[in-house]
Design a protein around this motif. Sequence first.
Motif, short mmCIF file in Angstrom:
data_model
loop_
_atom_site.label_atom_id
_atom_site.label_comp_id
_atom_site.label_asym_id
_atom_site.label_seq_id
_atom_site.Cartn_x
_atom_site.Cartn_y
_atom_site.Cartn_z
N GLY A 128 13.21 1.72 -2.08
CA GLY A 128 12.15 1.78 -1.04
C GLY A 128 11.31 0.42 -1.19
N ALA A 129 11.33 -0.17 -2.01
CA ALA A 129 10.70 -1.60 -1.98
C ALA A 129 11.50 -2.67 -1.32
CB ALA A 129 10.58 -1.97 -3.64
N GLY A 130 12.94 -2.48 -1.49
CA GLY A 130 13.61 -3.58 -0.42
C GLY A 130 13.45 -3.09 0.87
N ILE A 174 10.59 -4.77 6.22
CA ILE A 174 9.79 -4.23 7.29
C ILE A 174 8.57 -4.89 7.32
CG2 ILE A 174 8.43 -2.40 8.19
CD1 ILE A 174 10.83 -0.26 7.01
N GLY A 175 8.06 -5.24 6.09
CA GLY A 175 6.64 -5.75 5.94
C GLY A 175 7.05 -7.45 6.62
N ALA A 176 7.88 -7.97 6.05
CA ALA A 176 8.07 -9.31 6.78
C ALA A 176 8.53 -9.39 8.11
CB ALA A 176 9.65 -10.03 5.94
N GLY A 177 9.27 -8.45 8.64
CA GLY A 177 9.34 -8.52 10.08
C GLY A 177 8.03 -8.28 10.70
N ILE A 178 7.29 -7.45 10.24
CA ILE A 178 5.99 -7.30 11.06
C ILE A 178 5.11 -8.59 11.03
CG2 ILE A 178 3.70 -6.07 10.76
CD1 ILE A 178 5.07 -3.66 9.82
N ILE A 211 3.76 -13.95 6.53
CA ILE A 211 4.94 -13.06 6.39
C ILE A 211 5.06 -12.83 4.84
CG2 ILE A 211 7.47 -13.31 6.38
CD1 ILE A 211 7.06 -15.42 8.83
N GLY A 212 4.78 -13.50 3.98
CA GLY A 212 4.79 -13.28 2.67
C GLY A 212 3.95 -12.06 2.30
N GLY A 213 2.70 -12.23 2.90
CA GLY A 213 1.91 -10.87 2.66
C GLY A 213 2.42 -9.69 3.17
N GLY A 214 2.97 -9.61 4.38
CA GLY A 214 3.60 -8.59 4.94
C GLY A 214 4.67 -8.05 4.12
N ALA A 215 5.68 -8.98 3.36
CA ALA A 215 6.71 -8.65 2.67
C ALA A 215 6.30 -7.74 1.54
CB ALA A 215 7.47 -9.67 2.16
N LEU A 216 5.11 -8.53 0.76
CA LEU A 216 4.37 -7.78 -0.48
C LEU A 216 4.13 -6.47 -0.24
CD1 LEU A 216 3.00 -10.94 -2.16
CD2 LEU A 216 5.10 -9.84 -2.91
N ILE A 217 3.15 -6.12 0.92
CA ILE A 217 2.66 -4.87 1.25
C ILE A 217 3.72 -4.01 1.52
CG2 ILE A 217 1.11 -3.65 2.79
CD1 ILE A 217 -0.57 -6.37 3.21
N GLY A 218 4.62 -4.52 2.39
CA GLY A 218 5.76 -3.28 2.64
C GLY A 218 6.57 -3.11 1.49
N ALA A 219 6.67 -3.88 0.66
CA ALA A 219 7.53 -3.76 -0.92
C ALA A 219 6.61 -2.68 -1.66
CB ALA A 219 7.62 -4.86 -1.54
#
Length: 285
Positions: free
Chosen positions: A196-198, A203-207, A239-247
């Motif tokens: 789920g983290a991956g 998804i978070g980075a894409g957003i 982008i990094g924040g989106g990836a962290l939140i999504g992870a």
Amino acid sequence: MTRRHDMNTGVRRAIRPALGALPLAAAIACAGVAQAIPQPGVTTGPAQPAAPSTDSTRQPGTTVAPPAPQVNYAVPQDHRPVPVETEPAPAVNWQQLHAPEPVAPVAPIAPPPRTVRIGDFTTPAPDALPDAILTPVNDAAAGTEAALSTGLQSVGINPSRSDKIAAGTAGGAVLGAAIVGIPSAIGGAIGGGLIGAGIGAGIGAGIGVAIVAGTAVAAGVPTGGLGAAIAAPAAVPIIGGGALIGAGVGAAAGAALGAAAIGIPAAVLGGVAGGAAGGFLGGAF
């Protein structure tokens, strides 16, 4: 005549002392007999202490059942305290078993306060566990145990033995579910969390990329050369924040799904196996 009279007088004078001694001899003899033969209400030796009587109503040749154990906590109405085994329960007589017949419902068992009891499994309740949760858990477990004991009695099993089988089955189910289900749930949570983290990070980075691109277009920033270089420092945190939140979101969701998908079936299987083992032990010992 005179001679005979004188002879009789002499005889009477000779035996008179003996006749006078007869009453004295009889009194001495009676006194000796009285000492040799105890008379009613008279003791001839030191009195022996009588054994204390513990039950004045007990009849000769009868046995008195041991007193019931004292209960040191309040038992709700239509419940009973935790059974105390005073003697081994009778073994199951397989030849006397029969089809279910109506029997009196078995009363559920009320555990002592602040105690988790599920059959043979008992443990002090943690301080963090409120009574609003503890009481329904105990009630549900006690009701299931009582229903199982009632069913066993309906087919001809002794009440004390049915109690042991029911308690062993309930306790074994809990232990089996915990022993098998908890490790399986942990493993499922770890695997699901990683997956789920991956997925969530992607998804978070894409957003984040979509947000940066949309903002740049709206502001009229050119997409090449100098404009891209200026927009890059602002795009990285988004982008990094989106990836962290999504992870994080993906890991939580994946862990929950993984634990449920693997842990719940394993707990059910463990509970069934543990309940069967506990019921077997309750019927054998």
